[in-house]
Design an enzyme around this catalytic site. Structure first.
Site, short mmCIF file in Angstrom:
data_model
loop_
_atom_site.label_atom_id
_atom_site.label_comp_id
_atom_site.label_asym_id
_atom_site.label_seq_id
_atom_site.Cartn_x
_atom_site.Cartn_y
_atom_site.Cartn_z
N ASP A 67 -8.07 -29.80 -15.12
CA ASP A 67 -8.88 -29.04 -14.16
C ASP A 67 -10.18 -28.52 -14.78
OD1 ASP A 67 -7.59 -27.18 -15.82
OD2 ASP A 67 -6.22 -26.51 -14.25
N ASN A 136 2.80 -17.51 -11.26
CA ASN A 136 3.27 -17.74 -9.88
C ASN A 136 3.80 -19.15 -9.70
OD1 ASN A 136 0.95 -19.28 -9.88
ND2 ASN A 136 -0.10 -18.15 -8.27
N HIS A 138 2.18 -21.97 -10.67
CA HIS A 138 1.21 -23.04 -10.46
C HIS A 138 1.20 -24.01 -11.64
CE1 HIS A 138 -2.19 -20.34 -12.23
NE2 HIS A 138 -2.08 -21.36 -13.07
N GLU A 143 -1.96 -24.04 -6.61
CA GLU A 143 -1.34 -22.75 -6.31
C GLU A 143 -0.17 -22.92 -5.33
OE1 GLU A 143 -2.13 -20.31 -8.05
OE2 GLU A 143 -4.27 -20.05 -8.33
C1 GLP Z 1 -4.48 -21.67 -15.96
C2 GLP Z 1 -4.64 -23.20 -15.95
C3 GLP Z 1 -3.30 -23.85 -16.10
C4 GLP Z 1 -2.48 -23.04 -17.07
C5 GLP Z 1 -2.09 -21.72 -16.45
C6 GLP Z 1 -1.47 -20.73 -17.41
O1 GLP Z 1 -5.27 -21.01 -15.09
N1 GLP Z 1 -5.37 -23.79 -14.89
O2 GLP Z 1 -3.46 -25.20 -16.49
O3 GLP Z 1 -1.31 -23.73 -17.42
O4 GLP Z 1 -3.17 -21.18 -15.74
O5 GLP Z 1 -2.43 -20.22 -18.25
P1 GLP Z 1 -2.09 -19.47 -19.61
O6 GLP Z 1 -1.63 -20.50 -20.57
O7 GLP Z 1 -3.40 -18.85 -20.06
O8 GLP Z 1 -1.06 -18.46 -19.31
#
Ligand code: GLP
Length: 248
Positions: A67, A136, A138, A143
């Site tokens: 992304d 959550n 995702h 989402e």
């Molecule tokens: C982000 C990314 C995801 C990631 C998730 C958890 O916003 N888009 O690919 O796995 O949220 O993030 P983190 O590893 O900082 O907890």
């Protein structure tokens, strides 16, 4: 589903890097799907170290990221382009042309999603996709409520996701409201998936992914129960709800 339980963040990072480099060394494995966020930072550090120690070359590897934020340029300090250069690309011998992320500044965002999806199709298959998980549930930036049939698409970020990611920005208002993300179907089409999770904030989402009785679009990560080749590497804090149920 293969679950590897590790003690803490450091061990998760080491075990994951070791696994990735081994898998990348196999013949025919040349497309790696990458994730961003706080979770894989330590793994990238270990991967760079292992690649240097073992003279592992990335020159024939292609990477596709999950992304990118809409509205941030490649050079923006908080773009995922910058994240990937800082944590991985600048420290290995991968050619720039082999690294792929969505363009968050594309004038035609739907066209950009189509281009990205076609680029993945042209690479034939993502051999190994790295994933994190949102609190959550995702995956990528898909989402809760996202269709399991989704391809690369523009999405609106949940407020809780913007709050969680505000730690990387000056303040929450700076966090973009939209992103381009590989869709859930795109992610599910990868041959193998390795999901990393660390810390108690991920415990509920991980519980739903591993023990959830329902595969539901309300918790996107539950779709991974249907993936034929999923490995979860998670630490004790992230697994504490899973473990408490299994031991009761
Ligand atoms: C982000 C990314 C995801 C990631 C998730 C958890 O916003 N888009 O690919 O796995 O949220 O993030 P983190 O590893 O900082 O907890």
């Amino acid at each position: 589903m293969n679950i590897i339980s590790v003690k803490n963040y450091q061990e998760m990072s080491k075990v994951a890097a070791e696994m990735l480099i081994e898998k990348l060394s196999a013949t025919g494995v040349n497309v790696m799907g990458l994730a961003t966020g706080g979770t894989p930072e330590g793994m990238y550090k270990q991967l760079v170290k292992l690649a240097s120690e073992r003279n592992f070359s990335f020159k024939d590897i292609h990477t596709v990221n999950l992304d990118e934020y809409v509205g941030l340029s490649d050079e923006h300090p908080n773009s995922y382009h910058t994240y990937m250069r800082n944590h991985l690309f600048d420290h290995i011998d991968i050619p720039d042309a082999n690294t792929h992320l969505p363009n968050g500044l594309a004038e035609n965002l739907d066209g950009e999603c189509e281009r990205y999806e076609k680029m993945i199709t042209d690479l034939e298959q993502v051999n190994i996709q790295l994933l994190g998980i949102g609190a959550n549930g995702h995956i990528g930036f898909n989402e809760p409520g996202t269709s399991f049939n989704s391809k690369t698409q523009v999405v609106q970020l949940a407020e809780s996701t913007r709050e969680a990611n505000a730690r990387f920005f000056e303040n929450e208002a700076e966090v973009p409201t939209h992103a381009i993300t590989m869709g859930i179907q795109t992610i599910m089409e990868s041959k193998e998936i390795v999901l990393l999770a660390s810390g108690s904030s991920k415990a509920e989402a991980l519980y739903e992914l591993i023990c959830g009785k329902q595969v539901t679009e309300k918790v996107p990560a539950t779709v991974l129960q249907r993936h034929p080749n999923l490995t979860v590497i998670a630490d004790e804090e992230a697994l504490h709800l899973v473990n408490s149920v299994q031991h009761s």
